[in-house]
Design an enzyme around this catalytic site. Structure first.
Site, PDB file in Angstrom:
ATOM      1  CE  LYS A   1      -2.576   3.447   1.397  1.00  0.00           C
ATOM      2  NZ  LYS A   1      -1.999   4.793   1.316  1.00  0.00           N
TER       3      LYS A   1
ATOM      4  CD  GLU B   1      10.738   4.098  11.145  1.00  0.00           C
ATOM      5  OE1 GLU B   1      10.252   4.981  11.881  1.00  0.00           O
ATOM      6  OE2 GLU B   1      11.130   4.308  10.000  1.00  0.00           O
TER       7      GLU B   1
ATOM      8  CB  CYS C   1      10.615   8.774  11.096  1.00  0.00           C
ATOM      9  SG  CYS C   1      11.778   7.631  10.320  1.00  0.00           S
TER      10      CYS C   1
ATOM     11  CD  GLU D   1       7.315  11.959  13.738  1.00  0.00           C
ATOM     12  OE1 GLU D   1       8.291  11.447  13.164  1.00  0.00           O
ATOM     13  OE2 GLU D   1       6.262  11.343  13.951  1.00  0.00           O
TER      14      GLU D   1
END
Length: 496
Positions: free
Chosen positions: A190, A266, A301, A399
């Protein structure tokens, strides 16, 4: 050959786009008949229509993957055969590296220079790494009682779903696909709706490389539909994911609600970078800090966006860091001289900008803090350095996934370690010191999957990458990634 700005623009204008999914080795239409308009964030221009698949298309792709796995043309063909096919796939990626680079640049705004010289060649090299590595894995014959022999082998899991983020569309997909395919699994990918084209091209090249139809399928569409369908699918044996912590938690729920499929997640990060006064080269630390917080528009990230500096060198570091940030000034992603590109969308830029405005109100903007309009797009943000905000401010805790970093002084080593670990994440951390004993002592206490000493965000094919705490579990890269996509099987033979 290095292309000029004009040459990249000409190549982009000549590029063709096909937003149809790849299922069982062929392009097909989504069963819904619907498409999603895809715009280039750096210009606002509509570049393609991504087919909006649904659960029916997921079922088709999973069935194709299951059929190919059970047929054994890939799963039981042997490591040598898989090695040769993955090496050929790597060659094809290299031959069309500029095309992959343009797809990722036009889809999500990253500089085409980086996509062409780092992402695409690195992805090709990683298929070679796992193609070679899987042929060198060893089975075990452990000690058993007389009259018996046991063989312990690593077996492919079956059908693997891969759900990836948009910040490195080709590269992060490769981190999952290369070991999953090398181990003999069949896969349903995906891709991010924001950046689907490189995964679609990859699936076409896999067939050209001789990987049997149905082994690599790509289903396009929205994560809320396709990701959920894959997470809940009873015939998916394992799911690998890179993305937000929020979505990772949803995938855990989906796995529990369905067949307890295995997961490798992750998830988010909010990485720290500790600069001690005994650092050997403060200018180098500042230059690397700018790289660690602003490279790829800060859409990383493991970006080192929380920088803690010993008070003795705080002001000097701040000055050097602000100077280094200038190298990451935003510009046209197709210009080889640009520092960074656009963010993935104007909507995402709006969110990042709101955070900067809050920091401007509650603290001090040392550098950046502007939002230039380039090529008619408002998706560009200048690298921004924030100071003098409370330790519980969102620039410390959330974040942001944009070119924003916060710098804070500390007085003691103990304080620096405590600050670095005051986060729900544990993906990466960096520290700068000229003391070997301090480097070892501090790195042992930082809660992070990777601790970089006198550099930032270090990674390589031979070292595992992943996180602790709410940054997830499982590891990408290195031979250890094969453990995500295989498991031990014991065959016990009794002779007497």
């Amino acid at each position: 050959m290095t292309r000029t700005h004009e040459e990249w623009k000409a190549a982009a204008a000549a590029l063709t786009f096909d937003g149809r999914p790849v299922i069982d080795g062929a392009r097909v239409d989504a069963s819904t008949g619907r498409t999603i308009e895809k715009r280039n964030p750096a210009t606002g221009e509509v570049i393609s229509q991504i087919h909006e698949c649904d659960e029916t298309d997921v079922d088709r792709a999973v069935a194709a993957a299951r059929r190919s796995f059970e047929a054994g043309d890939w799963s039981r063909a042997g490591a040598g055969f898989r090695r040769e096919r993955l090496l050929e796939l790597a060659n094809l990626i290299e031959a069309r590296a500029d095309e992959f680079a343009l797809y990722d640049s036009l889809d999500m705004g990253k500089p085409v220079r980086e996509a062409a010289t780092i992402d695409a060649p690195g992805s090709a090299a990683l298929y070679r790494f796992y193609g070679e590595a899987v042929e060198k894995q060893e089975d075990l014959i452990p000690v058993t009682p007389p009259g018996s022999t046991a063989l312990v082998t690593r077996e492919a899991l079956g059908v693997v779903a891969v759900v990836v983020a948009w910040n490195y569309p080709l590269e992060i997909a490769t981190w999952k696909l290369a070991p999953a395919l090398a181990a003999g699994n069949s896969v349903v990918v995906k891709p991010p709706v924001e950046a689907s084209h490189s995964a679609l091209l990859l699936a076409e090249l896999a067939v050209e490389a001789g990987i049997p139809a149905g082994v690599l399928n790509v289903v396009t569409g929205r994560g809320s539909v396709i990701g959920r369908a894959l997470g809940r699918h009873e015939d998916v044996d394992m799911l690998a994911f890179t993305g937000s912590t929020e979505v990772a938690k949803q995938l855990q729920q989906y796995a529990g609600e369905s067949n307890m499929k295995r997961l490798a997640l992750e998830a988010g990060g909010k990485s720290s970078n500790l600069i001690f006064a005994d650092c050997d080269d403060l200018a180098a630390a500042a230059a690397k800090a700018a790289f660690g917080s602003f490279y790829n528009q800060g859409e990383v990230c493991s970006a080192n966006s929380r920088i803690f500096v010993e008070r003795e060198v705080y002001e000097d570091f701040l000055r050097l860091y602000a100077e280094a940030a200038r190298a990451y000034a935003p510009g046209d992603p197709l210009d080889p001289e640009t520092g960074t590109g656009s963010l993935v969308s104007e909507a995402h830029a709006d969110t990042v900008w709101a955070t900067i405005e809050n920091a401007r109100r509650d603290g001090r903007i040392v550098a950046g803090g502007t939002r230039p309009e380039i090529n008619g797009s408002r998706a560009f943000i200048e690298p921004t350095i924030v100071t003098d905000v409370p330790i519980d401010h969102e620039v410390h805790t959330r974040e942001i996934f944009g070119p924003v970093a916060v710098v804070t002084p500390f007085d003691t080593e103990e304080e620096a370690i405590a600050r670095a670990n005051e986060t729900p994440y544990g993906l990466a951390a960096s520290l700068w010191t000229g003391s070997l004993s301090r480097a070892y002592r501090v790195s042992q206490r930082l809660v992070a999957g990777t601790v970089s000493v006198n550099t930032v965000d270090a990674l390589g094919f031979t070292t595992p990458f992943g996180g602790f705490k709410q940054s997830g579990f499982g590891r990408d890269l290195s031979v250890h990634a094969l453990e995500n996509y295989t498991d031990y099987k014991t065959t016990w033979m009794q002779w007497g």
